[in-house]
Write a protein that holds these residues in place. Structure first.
Motif, PDB file in Angstrom:
ATOM      1  N   PRO A  40       0.822  -1.226   0.000  1.00 14.11           N
ATOM      2  CA  PRO A  40       0.000   0.000   0.000  1.00 14.11           C
ATOM      3  C   PRO A  40       0.853   1.272   0.000  1.00 14.11           C
ATOM      4  O   PRO A  40       0.607   2.182  -0.786  1.00 14.11           O
ATOM      5  N   ASP A  41       1.878   1.308   0.839  1.00 10.04           N
ATOM      6  CA  ASP A  41       2.736   2.498   0.891  1.00 10.04           C
ATOM      7  C   ASP A  41       3.453   2.718  -0.430  1.00 10.04           C
ATOM      8  O   ASP A  41       3.537   3.830  -0.930  1.00 10.04           O
ATOM      9  N   MET A  42       3.984   1.642  -0.975  1.00 10.21           N
ATOM     10  CA  MET A  42       4.737   1.779  -2.227  1.00 10.21           C
ATOM     11  C   MET A  42       3.882   2.327  -3.355  1.00 10.21           C
ATOM     12  O   MET A  42       4.369   3.033  -4.230  1.00 10.21           O
ATOM     13  N   MET A  43       2.573   1.962  -3.338  1.00  9.24           N
ATOM     14  CA  MET A  43       1.696   2.426  -4.405  1.00  9.24           C
ATOM     15  C   MET A  43       1.008   3.744  -4.048  1.00  9.24           C
ATOM     16  O   MET A  43       0.226   4.271  -4.839  1.00  9.24           O
ATOM     17  N   GLY A  44       1.303   4.252  -2.854  1.00  6.20           N
ATOM     18  CA  GLY A  44       0.683   5.517  -2.444  1.00  6.20           C
ATOM     19  C   GLY A  44      -0.801   5.375  -2.138  1.00  6.20           C
ATOM     20  O   GLY A  44      -1.580   6.287  -2.380  1.00  6.20           O
ATOM     21  N   ILE A  45      -1.197   4.210  -1.615  1.00  2.00           N
ATOM     22  CA  ILE A  45      -2.620   3.986  -1.308  1.00  2.00           C
ATOM     23  C   ILE A  45      -2.919   4.473   0.109  1.00  2.00           C
ATOM     24  O   ILE A  45      -2.299   4.024   1.066  1.00  2.00           O
ATOM     25  N   GLU A  46      -3.874   5.389   0.202  1.00  2.51           N
ATOM     26  CA  GLU A  46      -4.279   5.837   1.534  1.00  2.51           C
ATOM     27  C   GLU A  46      -5.665   5.336   1.889  1.00  2.51           C
ATOM     28  O   GLU A  46      -6.069   5.330   3.041  1.00  2.51           O
ATOM     29  N   GLN A  47      -6.396   4.932   0.858  1.00  2.00           N
ATOM     30  CA  GLN A  47      -7.754   4.435   1.035  1.00  2.00           C
ATOM     31  C   GLN A  47      -7.760   3.097   1.762  1.00  2.00           C
ATOM     32  O   GLN A  47      -6.772   2.364   1.712  1.00  2.00           O
ATOM     33  N   ARG A  48      -8.861   2.778   2.397  1.00  3.10           N
ATOM     34  CA  ARG A  48      -9.023   1.458   3.007  1.00  3.10           C
ATOM     35  C   ARG A  48     -10.077   0.690   2.212  1.00  3.10           C
ATOM     36  O   ARG A  48     -10.920   1.299   1.572  1.00  3.10           O
ATOM     37  N   PRO A  49     -10.059  -0.637   2.264  1.00  6.32           N
ATOM     38  CA  PRO A  49     -11.051  -1.376   1.475  1.00  6.32           C
ATOM     39  C   PRO A  49     -12.462  -1.196   2.034  1.00  6.32           C
ATOM     40  O   PRO A  49     -12.637  -1.038   3.236  1.00  6.32           O
ATOM     41  N   GLY A  56      17.769   3.348  -9.187  1.00  5.50           N
ATOM     42  CA  GLY A  56      17.245   4.674  -9.525  1.00  5.50           C
ATOM     43  C   GLY A  56      15.816   4.827  -9.058  1.00  5.50           C
ATOM     44  O   GLY A  56      15.053   3.864  -9.089  1.00  5.50           O
ATOM     45  N   ALA A  57      15.471   6.021  -8.603  1.00  5.71           N
ATOM     46  CA  ALA A  57      14.119   6.278  -8.094  1.00  5.71           C
ATOM     47  C   ALA A  57      13.186   6.643  -9.247  1.00  5.71           C
ATOM     48  O   ALA A  57      13.646   7.068 -10.305  1.00  5.71           O
ATOM     49  N   PRO A  58      11.873   6.460  -9.046  1.00  5.87           N
ATOM     50  CA  PRO A  58      10.928   6.800 -10.105  1.00  5.87           C
ATOM     51  C   PRO A  58      10.856   8.301 -10.396  1.00  5.87           C
ATOM     52  O   PRO A  58      10.406   8.696 -11.460  1.00  5.87           O
ATOM     53  N   GLY A  59      11.300   9.121  -9.431  1.00  8.55           N
ATOM     54  CA  GLY A  59      11.284  10.574  -9.649  1.00  8.55           C
ATOM     55  C   GLY A  59       9.900  11.192  -9.615  1.00  8.55           C
ATOM     56  O   GLY A  59       9.682  12.249 -10.202  1.00  8.55           O
ATOM     57  N   ASN A  60       8.946  10.535  -8.952  1.00  9.78           N
ATOM     58  CA  ASN A  60       7.587  11.091  -8.855  1.00  9.78           C
ATOM     59  C   ASN A  60       7.561  12.265  -7.871  1.00  9.78           C
ATOM     60  O   ASN A  60       8.337  12.301  -6.925  1.00  9.78           O
ATOM     61  N   VAL A  61       6.654  13.191  -8.106  1.00 11.79           N
ATOM     62  CA  VAL A  61       6.564  14.339  -7.192  1.00 11.79           C
ATOM     63  C   VAL A  61       5.308  14.253  -6.325  1.00 11.79           C
ATOM     64  O   VAL A  61       4.230  13.893  -6.778  1.00 11.79           O
ATOM     65  N   LEU A  62       5.502  14.636  -5.072  1.00 11.87           N
ATOM     66  CA  LEU A  62       4.468  14.515  -4.042  1.00 11.87           C
ATOM     67  C   LEU A  62       3.184  15.251  -4.404  1.00 11.87           C
ATOM     68  O   LEU A  62       2.080  14.842  -4.042  1.00 11.87           O
ATOM     69  N   GLU A  63       3.325  16.340  -5.160  1.00 11.29           N
ATOM     70  CA  GLU A  63       2.153  17.170  -5.484  1.00 11.29           C
ATOM     71  C   GLU A  63       1.219  16.458  -6.462  1.00 11.29           C
ATOM     72  O   GLU A  63       0.046  16.809  -6.572  1.00 11.29           O
ATOM     73  N   ASP A  64       1.763  15.503  -7.191  1.00 10.92           N
ATOM     74  CA  ASP A  64       0.961  14.795  -8.179  1.00 10.92           C
ATOM     75  C   ASP A  64      -0.143  13.995  -7.482  1.00 10.92           C
ATOM     76  O   ASP A  64       0.149  13.218  -6.573  1.00 10.92           O
ATOM     77  N   PRO A  65      -1.417  14.173  -7.889  1.00 12.67           N
ATOM     78  CA  PRO A  65      -2.489  13.406  -7.231  1.00 12.67           C
ATOM     79  C   PRO A  65      -2.320  11.892  -7.414  1.00 12.67           C
ATOM     80  O   PRO A  65      -2.791  11.100  -6.616  1.00 12.67           O
ATOM     81  N   PRO A 101       5.510   6.474  -4.173  1.00 11.94           N
ATOM     82  CA  PRO A 101       6.972   6.490  -4.057  1.00 11.94           C
ATOM     83  C   PRO A 101       7.671   5.469  -4.947  1.00 11.94           C
ATOM     84  O   PRO A 101       8.844   5.629  -5.270  1.00 11.94           O
ATOM     85  N   SER A 102       6.987   4.410  -5.350  1.00 15.16           N
ATOM     86  CA  SER A 102       7.711   3.295  -5.971  1.00 15.16           C
ATOM     87  C   SER A 102       7.263   2.865  -7.362  1.00 15.16           C
ATOM     88  O   SER A 102       7.815   1.926  -7.910  1.00 15.16           O
ATOM     89  N   VAL A 103       6.246   3.535  -7.914  1.00 16.22           N
ATOM     90  CA  VAL A 103       5.782   3.112  -9.240  1.00 16.22           C
ATOM     91  C   VAL A 103       6.464   3.941 -10.325  1.00 16.22           C
ATOM     92  O   VAL A 103       6.373   5.158 -10.345  1.00 16.22           O
ATOM     93  N   TYR A 104       7.185   3.254 -11.208  1.00 15.08           N
ATOM     94  CA  TYR A 104       7.859   3.929 -12.315  1.00 15.08           C
ATOM     95  C   TYR A 104       6.849   4.154 -13.432  1.00 15.08           C
ATOM     96  O   TYR A 104       6.252   3.184 -13.930  1.00 15.08           O
ATOM     97  N   PRO A 105       6.644   5.412 -13.838  1.00 14.97           N
ATOM     98  CA  PRO A 105       5.687   5.649 -14.926  1.00 14.97           C
ATOM     99  C   PRO A 105       6.219   5.105 -16.253  1.00 14.97           C
ATOM    100  O   PRO A 105       7.415   4.858 -16.389  1.00 14.97           O
ATOM    101  N   THR A 106       5.327   4.953 -17.199  1.00  7.94           N
ATOM    102  CA  THR A 106       5.687   4.295 -18.452  1.00  7.94           C
ATOM    103  C   THR A 106       6.720   5.086 -19.256  1.00  7.94           C
ATOM    104  O   THR A 106       7.461   4.531 -20.063  1.00  7.94           O
ATOM    105  N   HIS A 107       6.800   6.422 -19.019  1.00  9.26           N
ATOM    106  CA  HIS A 107       7.785   7.218 -19.773  1.00  9.26           C
ATOM    107  C   HIS A 107       9.175   7.182 -19.117  1.00  9.26           C
ATOM    108  O   HIS A 107      10.151   7.678 -19.665  1.00  9.26           O
TER     109      HIS A 107
END
Ligand SMILES: Nc1ncnc2c1ncn2[C@@H]1O[C@H](COP(=O)(O)OP(=O)(O)OP(=O)(O)O)[C@@H](O)[C@H]1O
Ligand SMILES: [Mg+2]
Length: 364
Positions: free
Chosen positions: A163-172, A325-334, A338-344
């Protein structure tokens, strides 16, 4: 002209995002009122405070506006206990029927009664911290990007991290005893992390751990899935064995670093797959293979050759090498994680390639 019937017809196309069923067939639409071009209606949610309320509202409003309505007023309500019990019973019945059906269609060899009929892939390693969870998450997202229906069971019951790696804050959402997995990047996820408060340590022992895993397979409403990935805890311990016993048809991917020791230890996990559980190994993923420095040169920080050696010793393919190497995602992005590498991202592309190989290996 706006009529109750035309509105119901339009709403037949609108689905509850978690159940993937029409709001109309779920009997969630009530009390439609039409005054000229204004429409008001009640939407009865499965549970109060449903996390996907806003999405449902937007979809309902859009569908009715397309019929020519100017103003759409949605009032939310929640199902009664009886309605929820009936829904949960029908979900269970449907789940049961589809799983029974799958096992009676001559696919016994690749299926186990009572658990979802899908391609299981367990992600294993010998050592901890080599990137199993990172690989699980990114392979799942890449498969979803390729149009597959994908789920993840975070089978690392003590050390859950998905959940943390995918940035999931929701609960089931839980409807009676039916658990709906949380969807992120098109991947359905279930994790022990959803059921503990404030990151409290999980101190349960063997039998309960096994039961938890069983629940994740039996009680979670997965719907239709092409792939169900299992992120295993490190090593060859109880949970790994449980997974192997509960899902004998599961295939495996073994993750290692290029370091000789890591590969040597990983070979044990591979040996367990081959000897104890007879799981087919799809291949090896070598993670943290190199670091590209500022000049564009590769530095082999953790040594070289571990993945290749392991693949050779298990007589399987080295599916890919993932650099540091880190995915380089930014916190402001909805859509931040932290851990998902985008396709680009170059590593995102490597995962897309891995997904392609896995699909090929599973379907041939
Ligand atoms: N290619 C990579 N580049 C940089 N960091 C990485 C890479 N792969 C993984 N990591 C980082 O290394 C750490 C360990 O990775 P991860 O949690 O995926 O390993 P694991 O094998 O699942 O660990 P555990 O055995 O504890 O479950 C994490 O902080 C992760 O973000
Ligand atoms: Mg992990």
């Amino acid at each position: 002209m706006l009529t109750t019937e035309s509105i119901m017809e339009a709403l037949r196309e609108v689905k509850d995002p978690e159940l993937n069923k029409s709001l109309v067939s779920l009997n969630m639409i009530r009390n439609i009122q039409i005054q000229g071009n204004d429409v008001s209606l009640d939407v009865i949610l499965t549970i109060r405070g449903c996390p996907l309320k806003i999405k449902i509202q937007e979809d309902v409003e859009n569908a009715i506006r397309q019929l020519g309505a100017e103003r759409v007023t949605v009032t939310f309500g929640a199902m009664t206990d009886e309605e929820r019990a009936a829904l949960s019973a029908s979900l269970r019945a449907e789940q049961h029927a589809s799983r029974e059906n799958a096992t009676t269609q001559g696919r016994e060899a690749s299926s186990t009664p009572g658990i979802p009929q899908t391609n299981y892939i367990a992600i294993a390693s010998g050592k901890g911290g080599v990137g199993k969870s990172t690989v699980t998450v990114n392979l799942a997202v890449a498969l979803a990007r390729a149009g597959k229906k994908v789920g993840i069971i975070d089978a690392d019951i003590y050390g859950f991290s998905v959940p943390d790696m995918m940035g999931i804050e929701q609960r089931p959402t839980v409807i009676d005893e039916v658990i709906l997995p949380v969807e992120r990047y098109g991947v359905k996820v279930i994790s022990m992390g959803f059921f503990v408060e404030d990151n409290a340590p999980v101190v349960w022992r063997g039998p309960i751990l096994g039961k938890m895993l069983r629940n994740f397979l039996h009680e979670v409403h997965w719907g239709e899935l092409d792939y169900l990935l299992l992120d295993l805890p490190p090593g060859t311990g109880d949970i790994a064995l449980d997974v192997h016993q509960m899902i004998p048809q599961s295939k495996e991917i073994i993750v290692t670093t290029p370091h000789a020791t890591a590969a040597f230890v990983a070979a044990r996990a591979g040996a367990m797959a081959l000897s104890t559980t007879k799981h087919e190994i799809l291949g090896v993923v070598e993670n943290m293979s190199w670091y590209t420095d500022r000049n564009g040169d590769k530095e082999y920080v953790f040594g070289r050759g571990g993945g290749e050696k392991l693949a050779e010793s298990l007589n399987v393919e080295l599916l890919c090498q993932i650099p540091l190497g880190a995915p380089g995602n930014v916190l402001e992005d909805p859509e931040y994680s932290p851990s998902v590498y985008p396709t680009h991202h170059p590593t995102g592309k490597l995962y897309d390639e891995l997904a392609r190989k896995v699909t090929q290996a599973v379907t041939t």
